[in-house]
Design a protein around this motif. Sequence first.
Motif, PDB file in Angstrom:
ATOM      1  N   LYS A 123       8.827 -14.655  18.078  1.00  0.00           N
ATOM      2  CA  LYS A 123       8.170 -15.062  16.837  1.00  0.00           C
ATOM      3  C   LYS A 123       7.300 -13.945  16.253  1.00  0.00           C
ATOM      4  CE  LYS A 123       8.007 -20.109  17.391  1.00  0.00           C
ATOM      5  NZ  LYS A 123       8.812 -20.179  18.624  1.00  0.00           N
ATOM      6  N   LYS A 151       6.267 -11.717   3.242  1.00  0.00           N
ATOM      7  CA  LYS A 151       5.803 -12.878   4.006  1.00  0.00           C
ATOM      8  C   LYS A 151       6.789 -13.280   5.106  1.00  0.00           C
ATOM      9  CE  LYS A 151       2.627 -15.111   0.799  1.00  0.00           C
ATOM     10  NZ  LYS A 151       2.254 -16.375   0.126  1.00  0.00           N
ATOM     11  N   GLN A 152       6.244 -13.373   6.326  1.00  0.00           N
ATOM     12  CA  GLN A 152       7.016 -13.750   7.505  1.00  0.00           C
ATOM     13  C   GLN A 152       6.103 -14.480   8.465  1.00  0.00           C
ATOM     14  OE1 GLN A 152       9.440 -10.070   8.815  1.00  0.00           O
ATOM     15  NE2 GLN A 152       8.202  -9.326   7.110  1.00  0.00           N
ATOM     16  N   GLU A 153       6.687 -15.292   9.346  1.00  0.00           N
ATOM     17  CA  GLU A 153       5.884 -16.054  10.301  1.00  0.00           C
ATOM     18  C   GLU A 153       5.103 -15.137  11.233  1.00  0.00           C
ATOM     19  OE1 GLU A 153       8.208 -18.908  12.425  1.00  0.00           O
ATOM     20  OE2 GLU A 153       8.219 -20.337  10.758  1.00  0.00           O
ATOM     21  N   GLY A 156       1.698 -14.420   9.861  1.00  0.00           N
ATOM     22  CA  GLY A 156       0.855 -15.536   9.450  1.00  0.00           C
ATOM     23  C   GLY A 156      -0.305 -15.765  10.407  1.00  0.00           C
ATOM     24  N   TRP A 158      -1.594 -18.165  12.690  1.00  0.00           N
ATOM     25  CA  TRP A 158      -1.287 -19.370  13.451  1.00  0.00           C
ATOM     26  C   TRP A 158      -2.510 -19.873  14.214  1.00  0.00           C
ATOM     27  CZ3 TRP A 158       4.157 -20.516  15.492  1.00  0.00           C
ATOM     28  CH2 TRP A 158       5.123 -20.091  14.560  1.00  0.00           C
ATOM     29  N   GLY A 174       3.508 -22.082  12.010  1.00  0.00           N
ATOM     30  CA  GLY A 174       4.481 -21.811  10.957  1.00  0.00           C
ATOM     31  C   GLY A 174       3.920 -21.082   9.758  1.00  0.00           C
ATOM     32  N   ARG A 176       2.799 -18.248   7.202  1.00  0.00           N
ATOM     33  CA  ARG A 176       3.446 -16.982   6.870  1.00  0.00           C
ATOM     34  C   ARG A 176       2.460 -16.088   6.131  1.00  0.00           C
ATOM     35  NH1 ARG A 176       9.142 -17.572   6.640  1.00  0.00           N
ATOM     36  NH2 ARG A 176       9.318 -16.143   4.892  1.00  0.00           N
ATOM     37  N   PRO A 212       1.616 -15.808  15.838  1.00  0.00           N
ATOM     38  CA  PRO A 212       2.149 -16.805  16.779  1.00  0.00           C
ATOM     39  C   PRO A 212       1.994 -16.457  18.244  1.00  0.00           C
ATOM     40  CG  PRO A 212       3.904 -15.695  15.561  1.00  0.00           C
ATOM     41  CD  PRO A 212       2.635 -15.341  14.887  1.00  0.00           C
TER      42      PRO A 212
END
Length: 283
Positions: A123, A151-153, A156, A158, A174, A176, A212
């Motif tokens: 992730k 933008k990507q997980e 982000g 988390w 989840g 991003r 993540p």
Amino acid sequence: MHRLPAPVAAFVSLLSVAPAFAQDAAMPAPDIAVSGSAMLISDYRFRGISQSDDRMALQGGITLTHKDGAYAGAWASNLSGWGTFGGANMELDLLAGYKRSLTGNLALDVGLTWYMYPGGADKSDFAEPYVKFSGTAGPTSLTAGVAYAPKQEALGRWYRTGADAVSGTYTHPGARGDNLYIWGDAAVALKGTPLSAKAHIGHSDGNRGLGPNATSVAPTGAYWDWSVGMDAVWRNLTLGVAYVDTDIGRREAAYLQPSFSKGQDGSGSIADGAILLSLSTAF
């Protein structure tokens, strides 16, 4: 007899095969050229932040370059600490791009890097396109670049805090984010010596928080990193020394703890200034 530490032994073995590649380089240039490098460094710093828990790292890469300027390659390093890389505790970067000469000594390089963390931190994988210009003026080499990861997980927020990460409590699963990195490098060869002075400065602007796997490309949202140093070259070996630092203060990074410390014990910071020593070879 004393055994060499595993990273040192592996590096020595890489040095032993380097001359074979040097002999191949004497042959007529083919349409596709192969180049590579290996490095043993006292601490792997990515944009000023330790990725190896302030410990030694073994790194290496290989690149295939077509005579028309297209290229593709891979680069890898061991990791430790800093959140939960997990799995192989390894970073594997795949890259591809195109480089061409413009006017005079100026060159344009456009490409994409895919940062991967095999075997446990999938992730955290993310893609980052880049554009950079490089040129020379006498003994001075200059590079300026921009890298923007959409933008990507992996980018982000988390986890709201480091304490949430330790407890395994996702605050915004989840989520991003994106990231912008701008940098400049300079190197000056000192006439009549095997020495070169070098300097780097970069600015990160992205998500403020932990991703993540409790790591982040720009953990405090926006910060500067820089380094100054010196390289000494002998044949295909380079011995380097550099001072690396950031403007991330202890108070500013307090909410990231304990992830943002050596051994994840909550003391110190893996963005503090440090002197790095390196030994590398290229073919």
